[in-house]
Design a protein around this motif. Structure first.
Motif, short mmCIF file in Angstrom:
data_model
loop_
_atom_site.label_atom_id
_atom_site.label_comp_id
_atom_site.label_asym_id
_atom_site.label_seq_id
_atom_site.Cartn_x
_atom_site.Cartn_y
_atom_site.Cartn_z
N GLU A 249 -25.66 -47.91 4.63
CA GLU A 249 -24.75 -48.42 5.65
C GLU A 249 -24.20 -47.28 6.51
OE1 GLU A 249 -23.92 -51.25 6.73
OE2 GLU A 249 -24.90 -52.56 5.28
N GLN A 250 -23.93 -46.16 5.90
CA GLN A 250 -23.44 -45.01 6.64
C GLN A 250 -24.51 -44.47 7.58
OE1 GLN A 250 -21.70 -42.03 4.13
NE2 GLN A 250 -21.22 -40.64 5.85
N VAL B 61 -33.54 -47.78 5.52
CA VAL B 61 -33.11 -48.02 6.89
C VAL B 61 -34.29 -47.74 7.82
CG1 VAL B 61 -31.56 -47.29 8.76
CG2 VAL B 61 -30.71 -47.47 6.42
N ARG C 42 -31.65 -52.74 7.89
CA ARG C 42 -31.47 -52.18 6.54
C ARG C 42 -31.91 -53.21 5.51
NH1 ARG C 42 -28.00 -52.23 2.22
NH2 ARG C 42 -26.57 -53.73 3.19
N GLU D 251 -26.81 -48.15 -1.38
CA GLU D 251 -26.58 -49.03 -0.25
C GLU D 251 -25.42 -48.55 0.62
OE1 GLU D 251 -26.26 -53.11 -1.26
OE2 GLU D 251 -28.24 -53.21 -2.22
N ALA D 252 -24.43 -47.91 0.01
CA ALA D 252 -23.32 -47.37 0.81
C ALA D 252 -23.81 -46.27 1.74
CB ALA D 252 -22.22 -46.84 -0.12
N VAL E 97 -26.88 -46.29 9.01
CA VAL E 97 -26.95 -47.23 10.12
C VAL E 97 -25.86 -46.91 11.14
CG1 VAL E 97 -26.66 -49.65 10.77
CG2 VAL E 97 -28.01 -49.05 8.76
#
Length: 219
Positions: free
Chosen positions: A150-151, A178, A173, A146-147, A153
């Motif tokens: 996020e990166q 994504v 997401r 998930e990290a 995105v």
């Protein structure tokens, strides 16, 4: 069985015949017509990519009249100049272009132009915008955690912001997946700006964000 018991005709057939040189066979050139069952898929891809078939062709009558074959045959240093189709300018260098700020100078792309540019952004496919129902191009990525998602995105959003096209980007997401959609909403469809952003997103180095492939061992 004694050969003397054979008939004269069979004895003659068993005799060694002298070698007779045969004239060389003439090759017949067969032209494959893509409309008559040839490589239809390749021809359509070339036509969709360049606007015309880009490959070998038969010489025109005017070219044959110049006897160009006699001049170039056997000459290793012959200069060959290939003139690419004019439409090739429209499909090369998307990543080198900048989005146009003035929306009034943009036009919504036709289906043919959309397909022409979509061939330059691998992984992006035609879809429908979740809000508004406009046609858009969509790409999805499966990230390692998930990290990393996020990166991803943030990276996609930064590309669109740098091009001044952030309002036309939708990123969602779900867990480690994504999904990005591009559409010039104020004009109600796809423009060249959307494909420029998609091309630059494809240029992102995301090797460290995607799952590593497990090595396969074959017996």
């Amino acid at each position: 069985m004694n050969s003397s018991a054979l008939s004269p005709q069979r004895q003659a057939s068993r005799q060694v015949r002298p070698f007779t040189a045969q004239p060389p066979r003439r090759c017949r050139l067969v032209t494959v017509n893509s409309q008559a069952g040839g490589d239809v898929r390749g021809a359509k891809m070339e036509q969709g990519l360049f606007g015309e078939n880009f490959g070998a062709r038969d010489p025109f009558a005017g070219e044959v009249a110049t006897n160009f074959g006699d001049n170039v045959l056997g000459n290793y240093n012959t200069e060959h100049i290939i003139k690419p189709p004019d439409n090739i300018k429209r499909v090369l260098g998307l990543s080198a272009r900048r989005c146009q700020d003035n929306l009034s100078s943009l036009t919504v792309l036709s289906s043919e132009d959309r397909e022409l540019l979509r061939n330059q952004v691998p992984g992006w496919r035609m879809a429908t915008l979740q809000s508004g129902g406009y046609p858009c191009i969509q790409q999805s990525w499966k990230l390692k955690d998930e990290a990393a998602a996020e990166q991803m995105v943030a990276l996609v959003g930064r590309v669109a912001a740098d091009e001044g096209h952030a309002d036309s980007l939708t990123v969602n997401r779900v867990g480690t997946e994504v999904v990005a959609q591009l559409c010039t909403v104020p004009l109600g469809g796809l423009t060249e700006n959307d494909f420029i952003v998609a091309s630059k997103v494809n240029d992102l180095n995301i090797v460290d964000l995607i799952p590593k492939r497990k090595p396969r061992f074959w017996a």
